[in-house]
Design an enzyme around this catalytic site. Structure first.
Site, mmCIF file in Angstrom:
data_model
loop_
_atom_site.group_PDB
_atom_site.id
_atom_site.type_symbol
_atom_site.label_atom_id
_atom_site.label_comp_id
_atom_site.label_asym_id
_atom_site.label_seq_id
_atom_site.Cartn_x
_atom_site.Cartn_y
_atom_site.Cartn_z
ATOM 1 N N THR B 41 48.816 45.176 36.465
ATOM 2 C CA THR B 41 47.727 45.848 35.781
ATOM 3 C C THR B 41 47.248 46.929 36.723
ATOM 4 O OG1 THR B 41 46.320 44.063 36.598
ATOM 5 C CG2 THR B 41 46.943 43.997 34.303
ATOM 6 N N GLY B 42 48.181 47.801 37.175
ATOM 7 C CA GLY B 42 47.820 48.961 37.992
ATOM 8 C C GLY B 42 46.820 49.693 37.147
ATOM 9 N N THR B 43 45.611 49.839 37.594
ATOM 10 C CA THR B 43 44.553 49.966 36.604
ATOM 11 C C THR B 43 43.361 50.721 37.166
ATOM 12 O OG1 THR B 43 43.125 48.613 35.249
ATOM 13 C CG2 THR B 43 43.533 47.864 37.439
ATOM 14 N N THR B 44 42.306 50.775 36.348
ATOM 15 C CA THR B 44 41.016 51.283 36.814
ATOM 16 C C THR B 44 39.966 50.290 36.382
ATOM 17 O OG1 THR B 44 41.811 53.491 36.314
ATOM 18 C CG2 THR B 44 39.468 53.248 36.766
ATOM 19 N N ASP B 59 40.325 50.078 31.984
ATOM 20 C CA ASP B 59 41.219 50.747 31.038
ATOM 21 C C ASP B 59 42.025 49.646 30.336
ATOM 22 O OD1 ASP B 59 44.381 51.232 32.416
ATOM 23 O OD2 ASP B 59 42.784 50.119 33.405
#
Lengths: 207, 242
Positions: B41-44, B59
Protein backbone atom coordinates in the site's frame (compact mmCIF):
# COMPACT_ATOMS: atom_id res chain seq x y z
CA UNK A 1 8.76 -0.05 -9.60
CA UNK A 2 11.72 -2.42 -9.67
CA UNK A 3 14.74 -1.91 -11.89
CA UNK A 4 12.99 -2.63 -15.19
CA UNK A 5 14.40 -0.15 -17.69
CA UNK A 6 11.23 -0.06 -19.76
CA UNK A 7 9.09 1.06 -16.82
CA UNK A 8 11.57 3.64 -15.55
CA UNK A 9 9.70 6.46 -17.25
CA UNK A 10 6.43 4.69 -18.02
CA UNK A 11 4.03 5.54 -20.81
CA UNK A 12 1.75 3.77 -23.22
CA UNK A 13 0.45 4.05 -26.79
CA UNK A 14 -2.35 2.38 -28.73
CA UNK A 15 -3.25 2.18 -32.42
CA UNK A 16 -6.45 0.91 -33.97
CA UNK A 17 -7.81 0.54 -37.48
CA UNK A 18 -11.15 1.61 -38.86
CA UNK A 19 -12.69 1.88 -42.32
CA UNK A 20 -10.37 4.20 -44.27
CA UNK A 21 -9.23 5.73 -41.00
CA UNK A 22 -6.71 4.92 -38.28
CA UNK A 23 -6.36 6.18 -34.75
CA UNK A 24 -3.24 6.46 -32.63
CA UNK A 25 -3.28 7.53 -29.00
CA UNK A 26 -0.80 7.93 -26.16
CA UNK A 27 -0.77 9.06 -22.55
CA UNK A 28 0.99 12.24 -21.45
CA UNK A 29 2.88 11.29 -18.32
CA UNK A 30 6.58 11.91 -17.88
CA UNK A 31 7.85 10.48 -14.63
CA UNK A 32 10.91 9.00 -13.00
CA UNK A 33 9.87 5.73 -11.33
CA UNK A 34 7.34 6.78 -8.70
CA UNK A 35 7.53 10.51 -9.19
CA UNK A 36 5.54 12.37 -11.87
CA UNK A 37 7.52 15.24 -13.31
CA UNK A 38 5.35 16.54 -16.16
CA UNK A 39 2.04 15.79 -17.81
CA UNK A 40 2.68 17.16 -21.28
CA UNK A 41 5.02 14.48 -22.64
CA UNK A 42 3.29 13.13 -25.75
CA UNK A 43 4.88 10.22 -27.50
CA UNK A 44 3.43 10.55 -31.00
CA UNK A 45 5.44 12.09 -33.84
CA UNK A 46 4.42 12.92 -37.40
CA UNK A 47 6.67 11.98 -40.30
CA UNK A 48 4.51 12.69 -43.33
CA UNK A 49 1.01 13.89 -44.16
CA UNK A 50 -0.59 10.64 -43.02
CA UNK A 51 2.22 8.78 -41.25
CA UNK A 52 2.63 8.80 -37.48
CA UNK A 53 4.88 6.90 -35.10
CA UNK A 54 4.47 6.47 -31.35
CA UNK A 55 7.48 5.56 -29.18
CA UNK A 56 7.18 4.14 -25.66
CA UNK A 57 9.89 3.21 -23.23
CA UNK A 58 12.89 5.08 -21.86
CA UNK A 59 12.15 8.80 -22.36
CA UNK A 60 15.65 9.73 -23.50
CA UNK A 61 15.45 7.10 -26.23
CA UNK A 62 11.94 8.24 -27.21
CA UNK A 63 13.38 11.68 -27.91
CA UNK A 64 16.57 10.44 -29.58
CA UNK A 65 15.02 7.80 -31.83
CA UNK A 66 12.22 10.13 -32.94
CA UNK A 67 14.75 12.82 -33.85
CA UNK A 68 17.13 10.41 -35.62
CA UNK A 69 14.24 8.97 -37.61
CA UNK A 70 13.17 12.50 -38.55
CA UNK A 71 16.68 13.14 -39.85
CA UNK A 72 16.50 10.11 -42.11
CA UNK A 73 12.98 10.86 -43.35
CA UNK A 74 13.92 14.48 -44.12
CA UNK A 75 16.84 13.28 -46.26
CA UNK A 76 14.58 10.78 -47.99
CA UNK A 77 12.10 13.51 -48.90
CA UNK A 78 14.86 15.76 -50.18
CA UNK A 79 16.45 13.07 -52.33
CA UNK A 80 13.29 11.43 -53.62
CA UNK A 81 11.27 14.66 -53.89
CA UNK A 82 8.17 12.89 -52.63
CA UNK A 83 6.43 12.23 -49.33
CA UNK A 84 6.92 9.05 -47.32
CA UNK A 85 4.63 6.09 -47.45
CA UNK A 86 3.91 4.09 -44.26
CA UNK A 87 5.65 0.97 -45.57
CA UNK A 88 8.83 2.96 -46.25
CA UNK A 89 8.64 4.53 -42.80
CA UNK A 90 8.45 1.26 -40.95
CA UNK A 91 11.31 -0.15 -42.96
CA UNK A 92 13.46 2.87 -42.08
CA UNK A 93 12.58 2.40 -38.43
CA UNK A 94 13.44 -1.31 -38.48
CA UNK A 95 16.79 -0.48 -40.02
CA UNK A 96 17.52 2.28 -37.49
CA UNK A 97 16.73 0.02 -34.54
CA UNK A 98 18.55 -3.05 -35.86
CA UNK A 99 21.74 -1.03 -36.38
CA UNK A 100 21.91 -1.07 -32.58
CA UNK A 101 21.06 -4.77 -32.25
CA UNK A 102 23.66 -5.50 -29.54
CA UNK A 103 23.30 -2.27 -27.59
CA UNK A 104 19.71 -1.39 -28.34
CA UNK A 105 17.53 1.61 -27.80
CA UNK A 106 14.90 0.98 -25.11
CA UNK A 107 11.85 2.01 -27.07
CA UNK A 108 8.98 0.03 -28.53
CA UNK A 109 7.23 1.67 -31.48
CA UNK A 110 3.90 1.80 -33.28
CA UNK A 111 3.77 2.94 -36.90
CA UNK A 112 0.42 4.00 -38.37
CA UNK A 113 -0.41 5.35 -41.76
CA UNK A 114 -3.07 5.86 -44.38
CA UNK A 115 -2.90 6.04 -48.15
CA UNK A 116 -5.03 9.10 -49.02
CA UNK A 117 -5.75 7.90 -52.56
CA UNK A 118 -6.83 4.32 -51.90
CA UNK A 119 -7.86 4.63 -48.24
CA UNK A 120 -5.69 1.67 -47.32
CA UNK A 121 -4.76 1.57 -43.61
CA UNK A 122 -1.52 0.49 -41.98
CA UNK A 123 -0.81 -0.32 -38.34
CA UNK A 124 2.53 -1.88 -37.42
CA UNK A 125 4.03 -2.77 -34.07
CA UNK A 126 7.81 -2.88 -33.52
CA UNK A 127 9.93 -4.14 -30.65
CA UNK A 128 13.12 -2.37 -29.59
CA UNK A 129 15.41 -4.18 -32.01
CA UNK A 130 13.31 -3.73 -35.12
CA UNK A 131 11.09 -6.81 -35.32
CA UNK A 132 7.96 -5.54 -37.03
CA UNK A 133 4.57 -7.22 -36.98
CA UNK A 134 2.29 -7.66 -39.98
CA UNK A 135 -0.31 -5.04 -40.74
CA UNK A 136 -2.63 -5.55 -37.74
CA UNK A 137 -5.98 -4.23 -36.55
CA UNK A 138 -4.88 -3.29 -33.08
CA UNK A 139 -1.52 -2.74 -31.42
CA UNK A 140 -0.30 -1.37 -28.10
CA UNK A 141 3.09 -0.70 -26.55
CA UNK A 142 4.18 0.48 -23.16
CA UNK A 143 3.88 -0.35 -19.47
CA UNK A 144 0.07 -0.71 -19.55
CA UNK A 145 -0.03 -2.51 -22.91
CA UNK A 146 -1.44 -5.77 -21.52
CA UNK A 147 -4.37 -4.00 -19.86
CA UNK A 148 -5.12 -1.94 -22.95
CA UNK A 149 -4.92 -4.96 -25.25
CA UNK A 150 -7.72 -6.62 -23.35
CA UNK A 151 -9.97 -3.58 -23.60
CA UNK A 152 -8.96 -2.90 -27.21
CA UNK A 153 -9.96 -6.41 -28.26
CA UNK A 154 -13.28 -5.88 -26.53
CA UNK A 155 -14.10 -2.53 -28.14
CA UNK A 156 -12.70 -3.23 -31.60
CA UNK A 157 -15.16 -3.92 -34.44
CA UNK A 158 -14.15 -4.24 -38.10
CA UNK A 159 -14.90 -1.27 -40.40
CA UNK A 160 -15.65 1.36 -37.76
CA UNK A 161 -16.20 4.94 -38.89
CA UNK A 162 -14.03 7.69 -37.43
CA UNK A 163 -16.34 8.55 -34.51
CA UNK A 164 -16.70 4.96 -33.38
CA UNK A 165 -12.97 4.50 -33.80
CA UNK A 166 -12.24 7.53 -31.63
CA UNK A 167 -14.58 6.26 -28.90
CA UNK A 168 -13.13 2.76 -28.93
CA UNK A 169 -9.54 4.00 -28.83
CA UNK A 170 -10.11 6.56 -26.09
CA UNK A 171 -12.07 4.21 -23.84
CA UNK A 172 -9.52 1.43 -24.22
CA UNK A 173 -6.64 3.78 -23.37
CA UNK A 174 -8.24 5.73 -20.52
CA UNK A 175 -9.53 2.69 -18.71
CA UNK A 176 -6.41 0.63 -19.31
CA UNK A 177 -4.08 3.23 -17.78
CA UNK A 178 -6.16 3.28 -14.59
CA UNK A 179 -4.57 -0.05 -13.74
CA UNK A 180 -1.00 1.17 -14.27
CA UNK A 181 0.70 3.58 -11.94
CA UNK A 182 3.38 4.51 -14.52
CA UNK A 183 1.01 5.90 -17.18
CA UNK A 184 -1.91 8.23 -17.42
CA UNK A 185 -2.42 11.90 -16.60
CA UNK A 186 -4.40 12.56 -19.73
CA UNK A 187 -4.22 11.34 -23.31
CA UNK A 188 -3.87 12.58 -26.89
CA UNK A 189 -5.77 10.84 -29.70
CA UNK A 190 -5.06 11.37 -33.40
CA UNK A 191 -7.71 10.16 -35.85
CA UNK A 192 -6.30 10.08 -39.37
CA UNK A 193 -8.69 10.09 -42.33
CA UNK A 194 -8.20 10.62 -46.05
CA UNK A 195 -8.99 14.32 -46.00
CA UNK A 196 -8.28 15.37 -42.41
CA UNK A 197 -6.48 14.60 -39.19
CA UNK A 198 -8.28 15.27 -35.91
CA UNK A 199 -6.32 15.70 -32.70
CA UNK A 200 -8.17 15.49 -29.42
CA UNK A 201 -6.75 15.88 -25.93
CA UNK A 202 -8.51 13.87 -23.24
CA UNK A 203 -8.51 14.63 -19.56
CA UNK A 204 -8.49 11.41 -17.60
CA UNK A 205 -7.79 10.64 -13.97
CA UNK A 206 -4.94 12.82 -12.75
CA UNK A 207 -3.36 10.18 -10.55
CA UNK B 1 -0.40 -20.52 23.79
CA UNK B 2 -0.05 -17.11 25.42
CA UNK B 3 -3.37 -15.34 24.91
CA UNK B 4 -2.27 -11.81 25.75
CA UNK B 5 0.78 -11.94 23.45
CA UNK B 6 -0.32 -14.31 20.70
CA UNK B 7 2.78 -13.80 18.56
CA UNK B 8 5.57 -14.70 21.03
CA UNK B 9 6.15 -18.16 19.63
CA UNK B 10 3.83 -19.81 17.23
CA UNK B 11 4.47 -23.01 15.27
CA UNK B 12 2.29 -21.74 12.41
CA UNK B 13 4.24 -18.51 12.30
CA UNK B 14 7.47 -20.46 11.94
CA UNK B 15 6.02 -22.60 9.17
CA UNK B 16 4.78 -19.51 7.36
CA UNK B 17 8.19 -17.93 7.52
CA UNK B 18 9.75 -21.15 6.21
CA UNK B 19 7.27 -21.30 3.36
CA UNK B 20 7.92 -17.73 2.35
CA UNK B 21 11.62 -18.56 2.09
CA UNK B 22 10.69 -20.29 -1.17
CA UNK B 23 9.89 -16.88 -2.56
CA UNK B 24 13.62 -16.17 -2.39
CA UNK B 25 14.12 -19.03 -4.88
CA UNK B 26 11.47 -17.58 -7.19
CA UNK B 27 13.95 -14.99 -8.35
CA UNK B 28 16.18 -17.69 -9.82
CA UNK B 29 13.58 -20.16 -11.07
CA UNK B 30 10.72 -18.12 -12.52
CA UNK B 31 11.26 -15.96 -15.62
CA UNK B 32 11.14 -12.25 -14.92
CA UNK B 33 7.80 -11.67 -16.66
CA UNK B 34 6.00 -14.05 -14.31
CA UNK B 35 7.50 -12.88 -11.05
CA UNK B 36 5.07 -10.95 -8.94
CA UNK B 37 6.20 -7.92 -7.01
CA UNK B 38 5.07 -7.86 -3.39
CA UNK B 39 1.79 -6.09 -2.85
CA UNK B 40 2.25 -2.78 -1.09
CA UNK B 41 0.00 0.00 0.00
CA UNK B 42 2.69 2.45 -1.16
CA UNK B 43 0.47 5.24 -0.24
CA UNK B 44 -0.34 8.59 1.30
CA UNK B 45 -1.78 8.72 4.82
CA UNK B 46 -2.52 11.84 6.83
CA UNK B 47 -3.77 12.28 10.39
CA UNK B 48 -4.40 15.49 12.32
CA UNK B 49 -5.76 16.28 15.79
CA UNK B 50 -8.32 18.99 16.32
CA UNK B 51 -10.11 20.17 19.43
CA UNK B 52 -12.61 17.39 20.07
CA UNK B 53 -11.25 14.59 17.88
CA UNK B 54 -9.05 13.57 14.96
CA UNK B 55 -9.37 13.63 11.19
CA UNK B 56 -7.62 10.90 9.23
CA UNK B 57 -7.34 10.37 5.50
CA UNK B 58 -5.71 8.11 2.91
CA UNK B 59 -5.63 7.51 -0.83
CA UNK B 60 -7.15 4.30 -2.26
CA UNK B 61 -4.45 2.63 -4.38
CA UNK B 62 -2.85 -0.80 -3.74
CA UNK B 63 -0.14 -1.69 -6.22
CA UNK B 64 2.08 -4.67 -7.03
CA UNK B 65 5.03 -3.09 -8.83
CA UNK B 66 3.34 -0.86 -11.41
CA UNK B 67 0.14 -2.91 -11.59
CA UNK B 68 -2.72 -1.35 -9.67
CA UNK B 69 -4.35 -4.25 -7.82
CA UNK B 70 -7.08 -2.28 -6.14
CA UNK B 71 -8.24 1.21 -7.14
CA UNK B 72 -10.56 1.69 -4.20
CA UNK B 73 -8.83 0.17 -1.19
CA UNK B 74 -9.87 1.06 2.33
CA UNK B 75 -6.69 1.87 4.23
CA UNK B 76 -8.59 3.23 7.24
CA UNK B 77 -8.81 0.10 9.34
CA UNK B 78 -10.80 0.15 12.60
CA UNK B 79 -9.04 -1.31 15.63
CA UNK B 80 -11.95 -0.51 17.94
CA UNK B 81 -15.12 1.55 17.57
CA UNK B 82 -13.26 4.82 18.06
CA UNK B 83 -9.65 3.99 17.22
CA UNK B 84 -8.47 3.61 13.64
CA UNK B 85 -5.14 2.73 12.12
CA UNK B 86 -3.76 3.93 8.79
CA UNK B 87 -1.62 1.40 6.98
CA UNK B 88 1.38 1.93 4.74
CA UNK B 89 4.06 -0.47 3.54
CA UNK B 90 3.49 -4.14 2.82
CA UNK B 91 -0.23 -4.85 2.54
CA UNK B 92 0.16 -8.33 4.05
CA UNK B 93 2.21 -7.17 7.02
CA UNK B 94 -0.08 -4.29 7.94
CA UNK B 95 -3.23 -6.37 7.59
CA UNK B 96 -1.73 -9.02 9.86
CA UNK B 97 -0.76 -6.44 12.48
CA UNK B 98 -4.19 -4.83 12.39
CA UNK B 99 -5.92 -8.19 12.84
CA UNK B 100 -3.80 -9.19 15.81
CA UNK B 101 -4.09 -5.80 17.53
CA UNK B 102 -7.87 -5.78 17.01
CA UNK B 103 -8.04 -9.09 18.84
CA UNK B 104 -5.77 -7.90 21.63
CA UNK B 105 -7.80 -4.73 22.17
CA UNK B 106 -11.07 -6.62 22.08
CA UNK B 107 -9.80 -8.90 24.82
CA UNK B 108 -8.46 -5.96 26.80
CA UNK B 109 -11.74 -4.07 26.64
CA UNK B 110 -13.51 -7.16 27.95
CA UNK B 111 -11.07 -7.34 30.85
CA UNK B 112 -11.22 -3.62 31.73
CA UNK B 113 -14.92 -3.25 30.92
CA UNK B 114 -14.31 0.01 29.07
CA UNK B 115 -12.99 0.96 25.64
CA UNK B 116 -9.17 0.93 25.42
CA UNK B 117 -7.16 4.14 25.32
CA UNK B 118 -5.66 5.28 22.02
CA UNK B 119 -2.18 5.16 23.50
CA UNK B 120 -2.64 1.51 24.42
CA UNK B 121 -3.75 0.65 20.88
CA UNK B 122 -0.76 2.50 19.47
CA UNK B 123 1.53 0.66 21.85
CA UNK B 124 0.17 -2.74 20.74
CA UNK B 125 0.89 -1.81 17.13
CA UNK B 126 4.31 -0.47 18.03
CA UNK B 127 5.18 -3.60 20.00
CA UNK B 128 4.44 -5.85 17.02
CA UNK B 129 6.41 -3.70 14.61
CA UNK B 130 9.38 -3.55 16.99
CA UNK B 131 9.33 -7.26 17.76
CA UNK B 132 9.43 -8.20 14.08
CA UNK B 133 11.34 -5.17 12.90
CA UNK B 134 13.69 -7.25 10.72
CA UNK B 135 10.83 -8.99 8.94
CA UNK B 136 8.00 -6.49 8.73
CA UNK B 137 7.75 -3.55 6.39
CA UNK B 138 5.01 -1.61 8.11
CA UNK B 139 4.58 2.09 8.87
CA UNK B 140 1.35 2.79 10.68
CA UNK B 141 -0.50 5.71 12.19
CA UNK B 142 -2.93 5.06 15.04
CA UNK B 143 -5.53 7.74 15.67
CA UNK B 144 -8.74 7.93 17.62
CA UNK B 145 -10.67 9.36 20.49
CA UNK B 146 -10.88 8.29 24.12
CA UNK B 147 -12.41 9.73 27.28
CA UNK B 148 -9.14 10.45 29.03
CA UNK B 149 -7.18 12.55 26.53
CA UNK B 150 -9.66 13.22 23.71
CA UNK B 151 -8.41 13.07 20.11
CA UNK B 152 -4.88 11.71 19.69
CA UNK B 153 -2.61 10.79 16.78
CA UNK B 154 0.31 8.41 17.29
CA UNK B 155 2.91 7.62 14.69
CA UNK B 156 4.42 4.08 14.57
CA UNK B 157 6.94 4.10 11.75
CA UNK B 158 9.19 1.32 10.39
CA UNK B 159 11.62 0.45 13.19
CA UNK B 160 9.16 0.42 16.05
CA UNK B 161 8.99 3.98 17.35
CA UNK B 162 5.98 5.37 19.15
CA UNK B 163 5.47 9.10 19.29
CA UNK B 164 2.40 11.29 19.68
CA UNK B 165 2.18 14.14 17.19
CA UNK B 166 -0.54 16.75 16.53
CA UNK B 167 -0.23 16.10 12.80
CA UNK B 168 1.60 13.42 10.90
CA UNK B 169 2.03 11.98 7.41
CA UNK B 170 3.04 8.55 6.22
CA UNK B 171 3.62 6.45 3.13
CA UNK B 172 5.57 7.05 -0.06
CA UNK B 173 3.35 9.95 -1.12
CA UNK B 174 4.01 11.83 2.09
CA UNK B 175 7.41 12.98 0.82
CA UNK B 176 5.63 15.28 -1.65
CA UNK B 177 3.51 17.01 0.97
CA UNK B 178 5.79 17.67 3.95
CA UNK B 179 6.39 21.13 2.50
CA UNK B 180 2.65 21.64 2.14
CA UNK B 181 2.22 20.62 5.79
CA UNK B 182 4.96 22.98 6.99
CA UNK B 183 3.36 25.83 5.08
CA UNK B 184 -0.31 25.22 5.78
CA UNK B 185 -0.66 23.56 9.16
CA UNK B 186 -1.38 25.76 12.15
CA UNK B 187 -2.16 24.50 15.65
CA UNK B 188 -5.77 24.82 16.86
CA UNK B 189 -7.47 24.67 13.47
CA UNK B 190 -11.21 24.11 13.37
CA UNK B 191 -12.72 20.84 12.20
CA UNK B 192 -13.49 22.18 8.71
CA UNK B 193 -10.03 23.67 8.29
CA UNK B 194 -8.48 20.33 9.26
CA UNK B 195 -10.73 18.49 6.80
CA UNK B 196 -9.70 20.79 3.94
CA UNK B 197 -6.05 20.44 4.96
CA UNK B 198 -6.23 16.63 4.90
CA UNK B 199 -8.14 16.46 1.62
CA UNK B 200 -5.86 18.92 -0.18
CA UNK B 201 -2.76 17.12 1.09
CA UNK B 202 -3.95 13.75 -0.19
CA UNK B 203 -4.91 15.27 -3.55
CA UNK B 204 -1.48 16.87 -3.98
CA UNK B 205 0.26 13.60 -3.14
CA UNK B 206 -1.97 11.59 -5.48
CA UNK B 207 -1.06 13.91 -8.33
CA UNK B 208 2.69 13.47 -7.91
CA UNK B 209 3.22 10.01 -6.42
CA UNK B 210 2.87 6.98 -8.70
CA UNK B 211 2.11 4.65 -5.80
CA UNK B 212 -0.80 6.79 -4.59
CA UNK B 213 -3.98 7.30 -6.53
CA UNK B 214 -7.68 6.72 -6.86
CA UNK B 215 -9.93 8.61 -4.49
CA UNK B 216 -9.58 9.98 -0.96
CA UNK B 217 -11.13 8.31 2.06
CA UNK B 218 -11.48 10.47 5.15
CA UNK B 219 -12.80 9.70 8.63
CA UNK B 220 -13.66 12.13 11.41
CA UNK B 221 -13.46 10.53 14.87
CA UNK B 222 -14.82 12.29 17.94
CA UNK B 223 -16.85 11.51 21.05
CA UNK B 224 -19.98 10.94 18.95
CA UNK B 225 -18.35 8.19 16.90
CA UNK B 226 -16.91 7.94 13.41
CA UNK B 227 -18.05 9.80 10.31
CA UNK B 228 -16.68 8.32 7.05
CA UNK B 229 -16.47 10.39 3.89
CA UNK B 230 -15.34 9.07 0.50
CA UNK B 231 -14.31 11.82 -1.91
CA UNK B 232 -14.38 10.40 -5.44
CA UNK B 233 -12.03 11.42 -8.24
CA UNK B 234 -14.08 14.22 -9.78
CA UNK B 235 -14.79 15.81 -6.41
CA UNK B 236 -11.17 16.13 -5.32
CA UNK B 237 -10.08 19.77 -5.01
CA UNK B 238 -8.46 21.27 -8.10
CA UNK B 239 -4.71 21.61 -7.91
CA UNK B 240 -2.26 23.09 -10.41
CA UNK B 241 -2.51 21.17 -13.67
CA UNK B 242 1.05 20.16 -14.55
Amino acid sequence: MGDDILSYNGGVALAMKGKECVAIACDKRYGVQNRTIATNFTKIFQYSDHCFVAFCGLATDVQTVSERLKFRTNLYELREQRKLKPVVLYNMLTNLLYERRFGPYFVFALVVGLDPKTGETYVYDSDNVGAVSDNVNLATVGTASEYIFGLGELFFKPNMNSDELFEATSQALLNGVDRDSASGWGAVVYVIEKDKITVRELKGRQD
Amino acid sequence: MDVLNPMTYDAEEDQLRDRTKYSQMDKHIIPVEFQQQPVSTGTTIVAVEYDGGVIIGADTRTSAGTFVMNRFTDKLTPLTDQIFCLRSGSAADTQAIAQVVTYQLDFLSAEMNEPPLVRIAANCVRRMIYQYRDDFLAGMIVAGWDKKLGGQVYSCPLGGLLVRQPVTLGGSGSTYIWGYLDNNYRPNMTKDECYDFVLKGITLAITRDGSSGGCARIAIINKDGVERIDVLGNDLPKVFDL
